[in-house]
Enzyme design. Structure first.
Site: not given
Lengths: 320, 301
Positions: A305, A54
């Site tokens: 991720s 992110k």
């Protein structure tokens, strides 16, 4: 609907985040390769700053602010990694940040967000709408809202992962990407399909939050109730695609497969034992698909991720 | 003593089979995560280099080790299609014994003071070649490739922190680093419970600690002591030693999992515990083969 980011936007994002975001390594596991008779690579975004991909999108979006926007500040809503990403990126760029977080957000995540220098505004997730609160803050105080995925600059930033995979693994055949709001896969697919149209980009969702898979298969956005999506242990994968991200998914994504909760939990332990890295359940979802689904042959990349897992849960999954 | 050329030549030999581990930022310093090697530890580098250079390996290889060197030799032997016999002390973690067997090696479990004797007997019986865990120039040269990589990735390096046991790793790393950039500080890290090298450097001569005493530390890969060969490298090239407590070691394992998302074994976290005291530099995370139950316990506390 805003204009979808182009390949050139992803390349520009790569220039902006260079020197700020880490260029994460791809790892291999000979044990997994031997057991599955194929080659798999782990793109370790759990080694990214603040522990998840992110940061790329957040930094790219904030670095495009003009002077007035920088002075006034940024607002966002997130209970998880996007909150920390905006807080950290804003801190680096000297932009004041306000994060709208639910009252019951894990204290570790609230503390991390405060630790990066952001202000936190709490809301009741059962009676209030976080997007409305975010928009109201933006309107009242002149702040710029940077949502977790429904934004071209955020998507372009996440797409830099696709550029790095193509550069590091010239013979990659398939890339497995977790899907929630769809920002990550939209960016990765835009980059990869521009560079190597033959590489398959496959999304992975928890069975319990498989609205993007249902949407792709039906050819239109299918909405699932937020309470249903919240059942999965993969707390980073409980959001739903927007018009913008679904447009990318329809255009570029080859398929979306689903995995069970047991498969996700086991994958966190498998990744720990075999590659000696810590992943969060949402980050382990592509590996769960690789280990349990029959996927196209050829060198495969699983995008791990993120690695922000509650230590107690990690302890449970690693000994399981 | 080994030379920079030996290390450069080792780098060429081992390159196709090892992971070129990245440098990961960590607080005000960096980590060199050798835990990401295929066997989960740096030992693969030295074993691959030594085995590749053996003139006669047709009768197989023998090694004695409490763990990671065992897996390293087993891995290298399988790669070269050579039988491997590994002698392991009875206090070796089960996870390491199982991993060695899984790599196709024949494993012999013996009392902790008998392993060298047993290994030498196997060498005599089979006409096999012994690959010692650290007391060998080719092994040291292989470990030294870590030093080359750190300097390539971080030319501004000012200090490197390396765990010490038999001293093979730090001997190789120090040789590479001091040859290329003599002003870099090479700092050894030891558990306070097995701080024989710290005591030796202070005394200016090799001091021996009782192996039973050294075996008290949770850092099960750091219970060895230097040889004449590694002591020569250490006494000439190592600038300082930082010792760490058992609590500091265990806290560093938990810290690495939380903040670096790396799984380290206690021995692999010792340099990180020392780095915290130093306040910077590159810490070599030498291995990640931790018992899952211990990892779970440390993560949860």
């Amino acid at each position: 609907m805003p204009t979808p980011p182009s390949f050139a936007d992803v390349q520009a994002a790569a220039e902006r985040i260079r020197g700020h975001a880490h260029r994460t390594p791809v790892l291999t596991s000979r044990r997994v390769d031997a057991e599955t008779g194929a080659r798999v690579y782990f793109k370790c975004e759990n080694f990214q700053r603040m522990g998840a991909f992110k940061f790329r999108g957040a930094f790219n979006a904030l670095s495009r602010f003009d002077e007035d926007q920088r002075r006034a500040g940024v607002v966002t809503y997130s209970s998880g990694n996007h909150a920390q990403a905006i807080a950290l990126a804003a801190g680096i760029l000297g932009i004041p940040a306000t994060i709208v977080m639910p009252h019951d957000a894990p204290e570790a995540k609230v503390a991390a967000t405060l630790g990066y220098g952001a202000s936190v505004v709490r809301y009741d997730r059962y009676t209030e709408d976080r997007e409305e609160i975010g928009r109201a803050f933006a309107a009242d105080k002149g702040l710029t809202l940077v949502p977790p995925y429904d934004h071209p600059d955020v998507i372009a930033g996440q797409g830099t992962i696709g550029l790095e995979i193509c550069a590091d693994l010239p013979d990659v055949a398939t890339i497995l990407v977790p899907v929630s709001g769809g920002g990550l896969i939209s960016g990765v697919a835009t980059a990869v399909k521009s560079l190597r149209p033959n590489v398959r980009v496959i999304g992975v969702e928890p069975e319990l939050a498989a609205d993007a898979a249902a949407s792709l298969h039906e050819g239109k956005l299918v909405r699932w109730d937020a309470h249903d999506r919240a059942r999965t242990i993969a707390d980073g994968l409980r959001a739903e695609p927007s018009e913008l991200t679904f447009a990318h998914i329809r255009e570029y994504v080859d398929d979306i497969v689903t995995v069970t909760e047991d498969e996700i939990r086991a994958a966190v332990g498998e990744i720990a034992r075999r590659t000696r890295v810590v992943s969060e359940p949402s980050g382990a979802v592509p590996v769960a698909a690789y280990l349990n689904r029959s996927l196209p042959a050829g060198p495969t990349v699983a995008v791990v991720s993120g690695g922000n897992i509650e230590p107690k849960l990690f302890a449970e999954l690693v000994s399981g | 003593m080994i030379s920079l050329d030996d290390i450069r030549s080792a780098a060429t030999v081992i390159a196709p089979h090892v992971v070129r581990t990245p440098l990961l930022p960590f607080g005000s310093g960096w980590l060199k995560p050798e835990s990401l090697q295929p066997i989960g530890a740096f030992k693969l580098r030295g074993a691959l280099n030594a085995l590749a250079r053996l003139e006669n390996r047709s009768n197989g290889v023998v090694a004695y080790s409490s763990g990671n060197h065992a897996q390293a030799v087993a891995f290298a032997a399988r790669l070269h299609g050579v039988p491997a016999a590994i002698v392991m002390p009875s206090n070796t973690p089960v996870v390491k014994i199982e991993a060695t067997k899984a790599l196709g090696a024949e494993v012999f479990i013996v009392g902790i003071t008998e392993r060298v004797e047993r290994a030498e007997a196997l060498v005599a019986e089979r006409g096999a070649a012994l690959i010692p865990p650290f007391d060998h120039p080719d092994v040291i040269a292989g470990q030294g490739t870590i030093g080359l990589e750190i300097l390539e990735d971080l030319p501004s390096l000012d200090a490197v922190v390396v765990p010490m046991s038999g001293g093979g790793l730090i001997s190789g790393v120090a040789t590479a680093v001091k040859a290329l950039k003599p002003e870099v500080r090479v700092i050894g890290a030891e558990p306070a419970l097995a701080a024989d090298i710290a005591a030796s450097l202070k005394a200016g001569r090799l001091i021996r600690w009782d192996p039973v005493e050294r075996a008290q530390t949770v850092a099960d890969a750091l219970r060895d002591e230097p040889s004449e060969l590694t002591w020569e490298h250490i006494s000439k090239l190592v600038d300082d030693v930082i010792t760490v407590s058992e609590d500091e070691i265990l806290a560093a394992v938990a810290d690495l999992a939380r903040r670096a998302r790396l799984i380290a074994e206690p021995s692999g976290a010792v340099a990180v515990a020392a780095q915290a005291k130093l306040g910077g530099g590159v810490a070599v995370v030498s291995g990640g083969n931790i018992d899952p139950a211990l990892l779970a316990q440390l993560s949860a506390r």
